[in-house]
Every structure is written in structure tokens, then in C-alpha cells.
Design an enzyme around this catalytic site. Sequence first.
Site, PDB file in Angstrom:
ATOM      1  CG  HIS A 268      -7.254  12.961  -8.697  1.00  0.00           C
ATOM      2  ND1 HIS A 268      -7.397  11.685  -7.788  1.00  0.00           N
ATOM      3  CD2 HIS A 268      -8.046  14.031  -8.307  1.00  0.00           C
ATOM      4  CE1 HIS A 268      -8.237  12.025  -7.012  1.00  0.00           C
ATOM      5  NE2 HIS A 268      -8.726  13.156  -7.027  1.00  0.00           N
TER       6      HIS A 268
ATOM      7  CG  ASP B  80      -2.105   0.910   1.238  1.00  0.00           C
ATOM      8  OD1 ASP B  80      -3.027   0.955   0.493  1.00  0.00           O
ATOM      9  OD2 ASP B  80      -1.654   2.357   1.514  1.00  0.00           O
TER      10      ASP B  80
ATOM     11  CG  ASP C 205      -4.051   8.550 -12.795  1.00  0.00           C
ATOM     12  OD1 ASP C 205      -4.541   8.027 -11.663  1.00  0.00           O
ATOM     13  OD2 ASP C 205      -5.001   9.053 -13.569  1.00  0.00           O
TER      14      ASP C 205
ATOM     15  CD  GLU D  36      -4.388   4.028  -1.436  1.00  0.00           C
ATOM     16  OE1 GLU D  36      -4.595   4.326  -0.547  1.00  0.00           O
ATOM     17  OE2 GLU D  36      -5.319   4.187  -2.607  1.00  0.00           O
TER      18      GLU D  36
ATOM     19  CG  ASN E 234      -4.411  11.012  -5.768  1.00  0.00           C
ATOM     20  OD1 ASN E 234      -3.651  11.390  -6.679  1.00  0.00           O
ATOM     21  ND2 ASN E 234      -5.365   9.891  -5.806  1.00  0.00           N
TER      22      ASN E 234
END
Length: 348
Positions: free
Chosen positions: A220, A207, A224, A250, A215
Site C-alpha cells: 500500500h 481509473d 500511495d 484509484e 497494491n
Amino acid sequence: MTDHSHPEPSLQAAFLRHTATLAPAQRVPGDDDSAVYRTLLESTKAIPWKIDWATMAFSYIGPQIEALLGWAPSTWITVNDWAERMHPDDREAVVNFCVAQSKAGTDHEADYRALTRDGGYVWLRDVVHVVRNDKGDVEALIGFMFDISERKRTEEKLAQLQRELEHLSFHDSLTGAGNRRKFDDVIERAWSAAIESGGALSLIMVDIDFFKSYNDYYGHLQGDECLKQVARVLAQAAGPDYFLGRFGGEEFVLVLPGADADAAIKIAERCRALIADEAIAHIRSPHQQRVTASFGVGTIAPTSRADRTAFINLVDAQLYHAKENGRNRIAAVDRAGMQGEGFKAHSR
């Protein structure tokens, strides 16, 4: 484990045995030399031909062959010329099939790649009628060659689209890692294989730390890019023999068939180190303002009585434990834990 569900397979030679005769034996190409009959034969795109069975020599082949393949009709002397002007990957299977069907007196057809004089290849469909005499013995072979290159190109495009659809259905479109559906398939097969072999199976759940904060701060689109970068690093750390999937958000998962506990810990440590080496800026992270990750690791030698879902939940609990204890760390199920109260709790 490297995912090979995409490649690729190119088109192969194909065959069809006819259960009924293609044409009556009384009238065959080359028997009628009238101008009308020959003109009809030679004005079609199909290429007529005739082979004498006793000599295995061509007694006729249409002039269209030269326009298609570049080889003049006069160069088609025997069946050896036919066989030698065939793609080497198709030759043995096609020749064996056609000879066997011809000996049996059975009409048939075969798709294969024929060599052109300039070194290229053209897909042909050869449709063959076996001519027999009054005694039932094979006397000649007659047939037509059809250029099916366009059809094969269409088939290849459709096959490629099918492979792409299959790839998309099993892979995360953003990171290229396997998706949850693919993970479910991989872990099921790996679990069954481990039960059969008695070997170990390890699982690593990953994680990205403080990813929501990442973010919120970077946006965002940059988030990505971070996910793609981490996925690439994890794939590099795990190597081609193991499966990497995006478990959701994630979170990633590594399935390590045959890896014992020590090997799994080493792979998790390598993942953590390589993520650190990437030095992805994360101004809101307390860990040197860099992107880090937490890891849950577990190893099992499953039996028929073991619960796969409970094992996954237990490894996920280790990931949660790593996050609760400061993140940027590895938490692993110890050997006692696999038989202890923690495992039993997740088995309920």
C-alpha cells in the site's frame, strides 16, 4: 481550473469610526507641561501625539516613537512625515479615511504598517480624537499610537491556520488533488456557468488499471506513491485552467469548462500518453507490465432541463465501458449519445 482557494491573503489596513467622542476637548497632550503629566505620557508604551489642524504640523510626539520606529521626535514635522512613513499599500486608504473622519469631526482609529528607519515595518493602531473649538471647528488632532505587531502576527497565524483547514477540507491529503466535496462544488458552478453562457462542458473520468493487483504486489505504501505520481501527471496534462479531483480510490476526475468534445479527447489522450511515459512498473499488468489508465469522456452544452447527475453517470459508464473492453483506452460519449437511449437511461 487551478484552485486558488488557499492563498492567500495578507493582512490589510483597517479602520474604525467612533460613534462617541474619545475624550473631552478641555485637556489635551501638550497643553499641560507639568513634569508629572509629561512623565505619565512618556512612560507608557502608547505613543502620544498632537497635530495642529491649521498648519498640519506636529506640535508634540512622544519620545517612545524613536525606540519603536527609529525616527527621532524632531523628524516628525508635518502630517506628510506621517503619511510618507507608511507602507505604500496602506497609505492612500489610511490617509483618505483619516482626513475624511477628521474633517467631519469624528473620532476614529486606523491600523496600518509604519516604516522603520532601517527599512522594516511595524503594525500600528492610531487612535485619534478630534478637538474642536467653541464654534465646532476642528482645532487639533490628538491621539495615541499603539504597537500591535504581536496581535497582527497572531491574526496572521490564525488566518493561515484557517486557510490550511479550508484547503484540507477541499483537497485529498494524499495526492493534493481536489476531493469529492470540492468536485461537487466545482461541477455545480461549472454547470451553472455553462447554462448561462451556452458553452460546452466536458468531463473526463480516469481509473488506474489493475490497481488492486498493484497494491497486492507492491504494497500500500508503494500504491500511495503510484497514486501521487498519476495525480501529478494528470494535473500536468490538464494544465492550470482545469480542475483535477480524486473521485475515490484509484479514480480521478477532470472538469473542463469550455472544452468541446475534440479538446476533451485530446486532453484524455495526453493524459494516457504521459502516464505511459512515466513507465511505472506493474508486473501484473498485461500492458507491457506498466501502469496504465482507462478513460471515460463526455461533453455537453447543458440547459436548464439537463440533469447534471445523469451526465456524470453517463461519463462514468463510458469509463466502465473502457475497462470492460481491455483497459488502457478511452471511451467517449458520441454526440448522438447525449440525446440517445443511453443518456435517457442514466437520467432516470
